[in-house]
Design an enzyme around this catalytic site. Structure first.
Site, PDB file in Angstrom:
ATOM      1  N   LEU A 214       0.871  -1.209   0.169  1.00  0.00           N
ATOM      2  CA  LEU A 214      -0.278   0.129   0.497  1.00  0.00           C
ATOM      3  C   LEU A 214       1.110   1.832   0.169  1.00  0.00           C
ATOM      4  O   LEU A 214       0.749   1.984   1.217  1.00  0.00           O
ATOM      5  CB  LEU A 214      -0.483  -0.133   1.058  1.00  0.00           C
ATOM      6  CG  LEU A 214      -2.160  -0.362   0.826  1.00  0.00           C
ATOM      7  CD1 LEU A 214      -3.466  -0.708   2.352  1.00  0.00           C
ATOM      8  CD2 LEU A 214      -2.896  -0.033   0.251  1.00  0.00           C
ATOM      9  N   HIS A 215       1.419   1.640  -1.217  1.00  0.00           N
ATOM     10  CA  HIS A 215       2.216   2.636  -1.513  1.00  0.00           C
ATOM     11  C   HIS A 215       1.546   3.912  -0.567  1.00  0.00           C
ATOM     12  O   HIS A 215       2.266   4.342   0.543  1.00  0.00           O
ATOM     13  CB  HIS A 215       2.615   3.025  -2.866  1.00  0.00           C
ATOM     14  CG  HIS A 215       3.424   1.963  -3.398  1.00  0.00           C
ATOM     15  ND1 HIS A 215       3.825   1.319  -3.766  1.00  0.00           N
ATOM     16  CD2 HIS A 215       2.596   0.558  -4.424  1.00  0.00           C
ATOM     17  CE1 HIS A 215       4.358  -0.319  -4.102  1.00  0.00           C
ATOM     18  NE2 HIS A 215       3.644   0.062  -4.810  1.00  0.00           N
ATOM     19  N   ASP A 216       0.543   4.694  -1.461  1.00  0.00           N
ATOM     20  CA  ASP A 216       0.399   5.744  -0.965  1.00  0.00           C
ATOM     21  C   ASP A 216      -0.121   6.486  -0.310  1.00  0.00           C
ATOM     22  O   ASP A 216      -0.223   7.297   0.630  1.00  0.00           O
ATOM     23  CB  ASP A 216      -0.621   6.726  -2.638  1.00  0.00           C
ATOM     24  CG  ASP A 216       0.137   6.366  -3.675  1.00  0.00           C
ATOM     25  OD1 ASP A 216       1.553   6.190  -4.211  1.00  0.00           O
ATOM     26  OD2 ASP A 216      -0.596   6.284  -4.768  1.00  0.00           O
TER      27      ASP A 216
END
Ligand code: BDR
Ligand code: CA
Length: 313
Positions: free
Chosen positions: A242-244
């Site tokens: 879950l990068h952002d």
């Protein structure tokens, strides 16, 4: 902590969507002044639409969404449908947005908003290629000293690259824009792949999203299920990174992250290493630090926060 006024600049993207939902679920800490869309994961026509769909999913059709640049400053647009699906937001079936797209260009909204608010009070949160932010800084250099900070997802050091062997997607898509931002003098907080690849949606974490039972919880579970197929296959990992959401989580719980204040330069010449974030992690140069470059996250704490906040929507 006082409430932070932010503009989210984004190319949704399932993980962008979760980052936006986390911000909208946290009104005590975060005031979203507007959302600006940029071309990235998918073309602009889809990212601005997806941003509005996410606001409506959160029950916030009052949030103003602006469309920005439809291509990088000096290169052709590279997109990532292979990760995010044709719509950019594949997974859940969400209704077409009803809320309007604002008429003003995203770049002008960023400029006006930073000028209108007290100096040092507006934080920019880019979750995609840095085209809109760089354009704003180029068009209105007076805003740079007024921006409180830029907290962005992009780059990598130990993880090196995801779209090429040496570059992370957001920086690779518009390296010229990234260079402008990294040289702007604005305080930067950077969430690179080194951090985001530790924020993995395992089966248990996905179950926790679904167990919220609300339209938001179920949609987030469906989004992460959709794009985890790509990362599991590619990295053999336990789930999708879950990068952002690391960006919006940092605004709420900076203690969950650790990093170093170092110099980061962007490669804009070599086609082989285009968009590489050359981070002086070991401080082997005398180049002045320009970014708080993160290296680690308390993943359990991060997912606990996310699940608790998403349940509020
Ligand atoms: C970044 O690229 C996009 O695919 C994601 O939304 C994230 O912003 C990760 O490299
Ligand atoms: Ca993104």
């Amino acid at each position: 902590m006082s409430k932070q006024k932010i503009i989210i600049d984004t190319d949704p993207g399932q993980d962008d969507a979760v980052a936006i939902l986390l911000a909208l679920a946290s009104p005590d800490e975060i005031e979203v002044l507007g959302i600006t869309a940029v071309a990235g994961n998918v073309p602009l026509a889809l990212t601005q639409r997806n941003a509005r769909m996410v606001c409506e999913l959160a029950g916030r059709p009052d949030i103003r969404v602006f469309a920005g640049c439809d291509r990088p400053l000096g290169r052709d647009l590279v997109t990532a449908e292979h990760v995010h699906g044709k719509s950019g937001l594949d997974g859940p079936v969400l209704p077409d947005p009803v809320m309007p797209l604002q008429e003003q260009h995203a770049v002008d909204f960023i400029i006006d908003t930073v000028r209108e608010h007290a100096s040092g009070s507006v934080t920019l949160c880019p979750l995609g290629p840095l085209t809109n932010v760089a354009m704003a800084l180029e068009k209105a250099p007076d805003i740079a000293p007024r921006i409180r900070q830029i907290v962005l997802m992009g780059g990598a050091y130990f993880e090196v690259g995801n779209i090429t062997p040496s570059a992370e997607f957001n920086i690779y898509v518009d390296p010229q824009a990234a260079r402008i931002v990294f040289r702007s003098g604005v305080p930067l907080v950077v969430m690179p792949l080194d951090v985001t690849h530790k924020a993995l949606v395992t089966a248990a974490r996905n179950d926790a999203f679904r167990a919220i039972g609300s339209p938001v919880g179920i949609a987030v579970a469906q989004m992460t299920e959709f794009f985890e197929r790509f990362d599991k296959e590619k990295y053999g990992s336990l789930g999708a990174p879950l990068h952002d959401p690391c960006v919006t989580a940092w605004l709420i719980r900076p203690d969950l992250f650790t990093g170093r204040h170092v110099n980061v330069e962007i490669e804009t010449q070599s086609e082989l290493t285009m968009g590489m974030t050359v981070a002086d992690w070991w401080r082997v140069t005398r180049r002045a630090p320009n970014a708080l470059f993160m290296g680690d996250v308390d993943a359990d704490g991060f997912f606990d926060l996310l699940t608790e906040r998403l349940a509020r929507l």
